[in-house]
Design a protein around this motif. Structure first.
Motif, PDB file in Angstrom:
ATOM      1  N   THR A 172    -113.431  25.560 -39.244  1.00 56.46           N
ATOM      2  CA  THR A 172    -112.165  26.144 -38.787  1.00 56.46           C
ATOM      3  C   THR A 172    -112.268  27.665 -38.709  1.00 56.46           C
ATOM      4  O   THR A 172    -112.837  28.299 -39.598  1.00 56.46           O
ATOM      5  N   LEU A 173    -111.710  28.233 -37.664  1.00 52.94           N
ATOM      6  CA  LEU A 173    -111.668  29.687 -37.544  1.00 52.94           C
ATOM      7  C   LEU A 173    -110.439  30.195 -38.296  1.00 52.94           C
ATOM      8  O   LEU A 173    -109.298  29.974 -37.876  1.00 52.94           O
ATOM      9  N   ASN A 174    -110.665  30.860 -39.399  1.00 52.92           N
ATOM     10  CA  ASN A 174    -109.573  31.415 -40.196  1.00 52.92           C
ATOM     11  C   ASN A 174    -109.359  32.876 -39.804  1.00 52.92           C
ATOM     12  O   ASN A 174    -110.317  33.633 -39.701  1.00 52.92           O
ATOM     13  N   THR A 175    -108.126  33.240 -39.580  1.00 51.78           N
ATOM     14  CA  THR A 175    -107.837  34.584 -39.064  1.00 51.78           C
ATOM     15  C   THR A 175    -107.613  35.585 -40.190  1.00 51.78           C
ATOM     16  O   THR A 175    -107.127  35.248 -41.270  1.00 51.78           O
ATOM     17  N   LYS A 176    -107.930  36.823 -39.910  1.00 51.59           N
ATOM     18  CA  LYS A 176    -107.718  37.908 -40.880  1.00 51.59           C
ATOM     19  C   LYS A 176    -106.229  38.220 -40.993  1.00 51.59           C
ATOM     20  O   LYS A 176    -105.490  38.112 -40.007  1.00 51.59           O
ATOM     21  N   PRO A 177    -105.807  38.649 -42.160  1.00 50.36           N
ATOM     22  CA  PRO A 177    -104.422  39.116 -42.290  1.00 50.36           C
ATOM     23  C   PRO A 177    -104.255  40.484 -41.638  1.00 50.36           C
ATOM     24  O   PRO A 177    -105.232  41.115 -41.237  1.00 50.36           O
ATOM     25  N   ALA A 178    -103.011  40.924 -41.555  1.00 53.63           N
ATOM     26  CA  ALA A 178    -102.753  42.264 -41.032  1.00 53.63           C
ATOM     27  C   ALA A 178    -103.246  43.312 -42.026  1.00 53.63           C
ATOM     28  O   ALA A 178    -103.396  43.036 -43.221  1.00 53.63           O
ATOM     29  N   SER A 179    -103.517  44.495 -41.531  1.00 47.99           N
ATOM     30  CA  SER A 179    -103.945  45.583 -42.408  1.00 47.99           C
ATOM     31  C   SER A 179    -102.844  45.917 -43.410  1.00 47.99           C
ATOM     32  O   SER A 179    -101.656  45.909 -43.077  1.00 47.99           O
ATOM     33  N   GLU A 220    -114.279  24.926 -56.132  1.00 43.05           N
ATOM     34  CA  GLU A 220    -113.294  24.228 -56.953  1.00 43.05           C
ATOM     35  C   GLU A 220    -111.899  24.805 -56.765  1.00 43.05           C
ATOM     36  O   GLU A 220    -110.906  24.061 -56.676  1.00 43.05           O
ATOM     37  N   LYS A 221    -111.791  26.135 -56.687  1.00 40.46           N
ATOM     38  CA  LYS A 221    -110.494  26.786 -56.552  1.00 40.46           C
ATOM     39  C   LYS A 221    -110.549  27.890 -55.492  1.00 40.46           C
ATOM     40  O   LYS A 221    -110.412  29.077 -55.797  1.00 40.46           O
ATOM     41  N   PRO A 222    -110.731  27.500 -54.226  1.00 45.16           N
ATOM     42  CA  PRO A 222    -110.858  28.523 -53.175  1.00 45.16           C
ATOM     43  C   PRO A 222    -109.602  29.383 -53.029  1.00 45.16           C
ATOM     44  O   PRO A 222    -109.685  30.541 -52.622  1.00 45.16           O
ATOM     45  N   GLY A 223    -108.440  28.840 -53.393  1.00 44.36           N
ATOM     46  CA  GLY A 223    -107.200  29.592 -53.265  1.00 44.36           C
ATOM     47  C   GLY A 223    -107.072  30.750 -54.224  1.00 44.36           C
ATOM     48  O   GLY A 223    -106.192  31.609 -54.051  1.00 44.36           O
ATOM     49  N   ASP A 224    -107.936  30.783 -55.236  1.00 33.08           N
ATOM     50  CA  ASP A 224    -107.894  31.880 -56.202  1.00 33.08           C
ATOM     51  C   ASP A 224    -108.557  33.151 -55.672  1.00 33.08           C
ATOM     52  O   ASP A 224    -108.496  34.196 -56.328  1.00 33.08           O
ATOM     53  N   TYR A 225    -109.192  33.027 -54.508  1.00 40.47           N
ATOM     54  CA  TYR A 225    -109.978  34.149 -53.992  1.00 40.47           C
ATOM     55  C   TYR A 225    -109.624  34.429 -52.531  1.00 40.47           C
ATOM     56  O   TYR A 225    -109.153  33.551 -51.800  1.00 40.47           O
ATOM     57  N   PHE A 226    -109.893  35.658 -52.128  1.00 41.63           N
ATOM     58  CA  PHE A 226    -109.899  36.014 -50.715  1.00 41.63           C
ATOM     59  C   PHE A 226    -111.362  35.952 -50.304  1.00 41.63           C
ATOM     60  O   PHE A 226    -112.170  36.816 -50.681  1.00 41.63           O
ATOM     61  N   ILE A 227    -111.739  34.918 -49.560  1.00 46.03           N
ATOM     62  CA  ILE A 227    -113.151  34.620 -49.321  1.00 46.03           C
ATOM     63  C   ILE A 227    -113.613  35.238 -48.002  1.00 46.03           C
ATOM     64  O   ILE A 227    -113.052  34.967 -46.940  1.00 46.03           O
ATOM     65  N   VAL A 228    -114.640  36.039 -48.098  1.00 43.64           N
ATOM     66  CA  VAL A 228    -115.189  36.750 -46.938  1.00 43.64           C
ATOM     67  C   VAL A 228    -116.592  36.244 -46.644  1.00 43.64           C
ATOM     68  O   VAL A 228    -117.488  36.320 -47.494  1.00 43.64           O
ATOM     69  N   ASN A 229    -116.768  35.697 -45.447  1.00 47.36           N
ATOM     70  CA  ASN A 229    -118.103  35.337 -44.953  1.00 47.36           C
ATOM     71  C   ASN A 229    -118.547  36.478 -44.025  1.00 47.36           C
ATOM     72  O   ASN A 229    -118.073  36.588 -42.902  1.00 47.36           O
ATOM     73  N   TYR A 230    -119.415  37.336 -44.536  1.00 46.49           N
ATOM     74  CA  TYR A 230    -119.882  38.475 -43.750  1.00 46.49           C
ATOM     75  C   TYR A 230    -121.145  38.054 -43.008  1.00 46.49           C
ATOM     76  O   TYR A 230    -122.168  37.719 -43.616  1.00 46.49           O
ATOM     77  N   ALA A 244    -112.654  30.536 -45.844  1.00 47.77           N
ATOM     78  CA  ALA A 244    -113.416  31.778 -45.644  1.00 47.77           C
ATOM     79  C   ALA A 244    -113.096  32.394 -44.288  1.00 47.77           C
ATOM     80  O   ALA A 244    -112.926  31.698 -43.289  1.00 47.77           O
ATOM     81  N   ILE A 245    -113.024  33.715 -44.281  1.00 47.92           N
ATOM     82  CA  ILE A 245    -112.724  34.465 -43.064  1.00 47.92           C
ATOM     83  C   ILE A 245    -113.970  35.218 -42.628  1.00 47.92           C
ATOM     84  O   ILE A 245    -114.650  35.835 -43.451  1.00 47.92           O
ATOM     85  N   LEU A 246    -114.274  35.160 -41.348  1.00 46.22           N
ATOM     86  CA  LEU A 246    -115.445  35.855 -40.819  1.00 46.22           C
ATOM     87  C   LEU A 246    -115.171  37.347 -40.673  1.00 46.22           C
ATOM     88  O   LEU A 246    -114.212  37.763 -40.019  1.00 46.22           O
ATOM     89  N   TYR A 247    -116.029  38.144 -41.309  1.00 48.51           N
ATOM     90  CA  TYR A 247    -116.051  39.588 -41.099  1.00 48.51           C
ATOM     91  C   TYR A 247    -117.390  39.894 -40.442  1.00 48.51           C
ATOM     92  O   TYR A 247    -118.446  39.706 -41.048  1.00 48.51           O
ATOM     93  N   ASN A 248    -117.314  40.319 -39.193  1.00 50.45           N
ATOM     94  CA  ASN A 248    -118.514  40.437 -38.385  1.00 50.45           C
ATOM     95  C   ASN A 248    -119.479  41.488 -38.914  1.00 50.45           C
ATOM     96  O   ASN A 248    -119.089  42.615 -39.234  1.00 50.45           O
ATOM     97  N   GLU A 249    -120.724  41.100 -39.007  1.00 46.07           N
ATOM     98  CA  GLU A 249    -121.774  41.990 -39.482  1.00 46.07           C
ATOM     99  C   GLU A 249    -121.833  43.244 -38.622  1.00 46.07           C
ATOM    100  O   GLU A 249    -121.886  43.174 -37.411  1.00 46.07           O
ATOM    101  N   GLY A 250    -121.814  44.387 -39.285  1.00 46.56           N
ATOM    102  CA  GLY A 250    -122.001  45.650 -38.590  1.00 46.56           C
ATOM    103  C   GLY A 250    -120.746  46.364 -38.160  1.00 46.56           C
ATOM    104  O   GLY A 250    -120.805  47.533 -37.777  1.00 46.56           O
ATOM    105  N   SER A 251    -119.576  45.687 -38.225  1.00 48.82           N
ATOM    106  CA  SER A 251    -118.378  46.369 -37.724  1.00 48.82           C
ATOM    107  C   SER A 251    -117.134  46.164 -38.572  1.00 48.82           C
ATOM    108  O   SER A 251    -116.232  47.009 -38.568  1.00 48.82           O
ATOM    109  N   SER A 252    -117.046  45.091 -39.314  1.00 52.21           N
ATOM    110  CA  SER A 252    -115.760  44.708 -39.897  1.00 52.21           C
ATOM    111  C   SER A 252    -115.335  45.476 -41.144  1.00 52.21           C
ATOM    112  O   SER A 252    -114.194  45.334 -41.578  1.00 52.21           O
TER     113      SER A 252
END
Length: 327
Positions: A172-179, A220-230, A244-252
């Motif tokens: 699933t593509l998970n979207t980033k929150p607002a700044s 076990e408890k993914p909701g306890d974290y803000f998960i970043v897949n860089y 997990a939310i994708l943070y693009n390598e090199g720019s995010s």
């Protein structure tokens, strides 16, 4: 008369200018730039690895340069492991002493490359990151750590490369929150370098173990974290930790992109393929005041087989060399 008029004109212009400068000065004193912003502006452009250029070198390069005086090897493992076996000409320096070692014991500019060595390459990457942030841009970490040097040092990776959670991955593509608003840094300093020096002194005193997260706990408890897949989009689509939310390598992780979408009030669990790249990023985010942790061994800790199958950066016996050590 004309001279007198000119005098008064110049007088009032100068007073008006002085008044504006004085008002600006008072406004600056009452509303000084926050330390986070000052520090980010000071660091961006100086720290290459936040743009995806990670200073990680292979064991083979270190081996080829054992007689090269411009290569300086620093082993940050425990003294007992260092005595058990270490790379020729390496010096043993505890991680908490590294900053002082660079300032007082060596002239870092005398070397082409200074290579940090640890067990798995992750803590060495973290401290290499801090040293690079400190301005020592000839510091590198050795990929896979001593696990890639010889088999009797490889347990760190052999015991932690697993595929236990491949059936729980999502695409699933998970979207980033607002700044949002940045973390607060309160060193009491006003200049970027002064703020940085204060932050580095504090962080070198904290063991890297404090920033390690286990993939089992995250699943076990993914909701306890803000998960970043860089990483890259293709790797993210291969499968990622639920939520997990994708943070693009090199720019995010730049201030004008997605840096401030990271929360200031929740644990950020960041991971990359091997965990070594993540360790550099954790160093940077810690300096900026975020509450971050590195998922140890990265994707290799929960989807190693899938990485191998798809030709990704997976640890296996192929990465283990038979290089000599000093005992």
């Amino acid at each position: 008369m004309k001279k007198l008029n000119l005098f008064w004109i110049l007088f009032f212009v100068s007073m008006a200018t002085f008044g504006n400068v004085y008002v600006d000065h008072l406004e600056l004193r009452s509303n000084p730039p926050d330390e986070f912003t000052t520090l980010v502006e000071f660091l961006e452009g100086k720290v290459d690895f936040i743009k995806g250029d990670f200073p990680i070198i292979a064991a083979e390069e270190v081996k080829k340069n054992l007689k090269n005086d411009t290569y300086h090897i620093i082993d940050i493992r425990s003294d007992s492991w260092f005595e058990y076996g270490h790379i020729k000409n390496a010096v043993n320096v505890p991680a908490e002493d590294l900053l002082n070692y660079f300032k007082s014991e060596i002239v870092p500019a005398d070397f082409e490359k200074i290579i940090l060595i640890c067990y798995s390459g992750q803590s060495a990457a973290y401290y290499s990151g801090l040293l690079r942030i400190a301005g020592y841009d000839n510091v590198y970490s050795m990929k896979w750590g001593m696990s890639s040097w010889r088999e009797d040092f490889a347990d760190a990776w052999l015991k932690n490369t697993k595929s236990s959670f491949e059936d729980k991955l999502e695409t699933t593509l998970n979207t980033k929150p607002a700044s949002g608003t940045p973390p607060q840094i309160n060193t009491g300093k006003s200049e970027g370098k002064e703020i940085l020096d204060d932050r580095l002194q504090k962080l070198f005193a904290v063991p890297y173990n404090n920033f390690i997260l286990n993939s089992e706990d995250i699943f076990e408890k993914p909701g306890d974290y803000f998960i970043v897949n860089y990483g890259k989009t293709d790797d993210y689509n291969l499968g990622h930790i639920p939520g997990a939310i994708l943070y693009n390598e090199g720019s995010s992780l730049l201030s004008d992109t997605d840096l401030l979408t990271l929360p200031k009030d929740k644990k950020v669990a960041l991971y990359t393929t091997t965990g070594q790249e993540a360790a550099y990023l954790i160093a940077y985010l810690n300096v900026l005041g975020f509450d971050t942790g590195n998922i140890a061994y990265g994707e290799n800790s929960f989807m190693n087989d899938l990485l191998k199958k798809n030709g990704r950066d997976a640890f296996s016996s192929k990465q283990i060399n038979l290089f000599p050590v000093i005992e």
